[in-house]
Scaffold this motif. Structure first.
Motif: not given
Length: 102
Positions: A8-13
């Motif tokens: 989720m952090g990678i997608v948000s980035l």
């Protein structure tokens, strides 16, 4: 296996970077550039909403200057066609959907 919080952090980035780059591309006045050998060899630069043009201004002492800056198409005698209006609409839609969907 990668944790779901990391995914989720990678997608948000990626979403954040894409929205920022889309916004910068829309407000840029130099997305397309043409070199014209006429008129002393000038480079003309255009964006979807703005173009790069010359603006005459005067300082407090009465000195006149000409600077190259981003200006609207409002004062020009340009009539945008359907393709140009579609590009403007999709530019706005990309920013709105990019911020709302994730």
């Amino acid at each position: 296996m990668v944790d779901s919080d990391v995914k989720m952090g990678i997608v948000s980035l990626f979403v954040t970077v894409s929205v920022i780059l889309s916004f910068l591309a829309n407000i840029s006045c130099s997305a397309v550039s043409f070199y014209s050998p006429l008129q002393g060899g000038i480079t003309m630069q255009f964006g979807v909403f703005l173009r790069k043009g010359f603006v005459k201004w005067e300082d407090w002492n009465g000195n006149h200057y000409i600077s190259k800056t981003c200006v609207n198409y409002d004062g020009d005698d340009m009539d945008p066609d359907a393709k140009w209006k579609t590009a403007k609409a999709f530019g706005i839609i990309a920013i709105v959907l990019g911020t709302l969907l994730p």
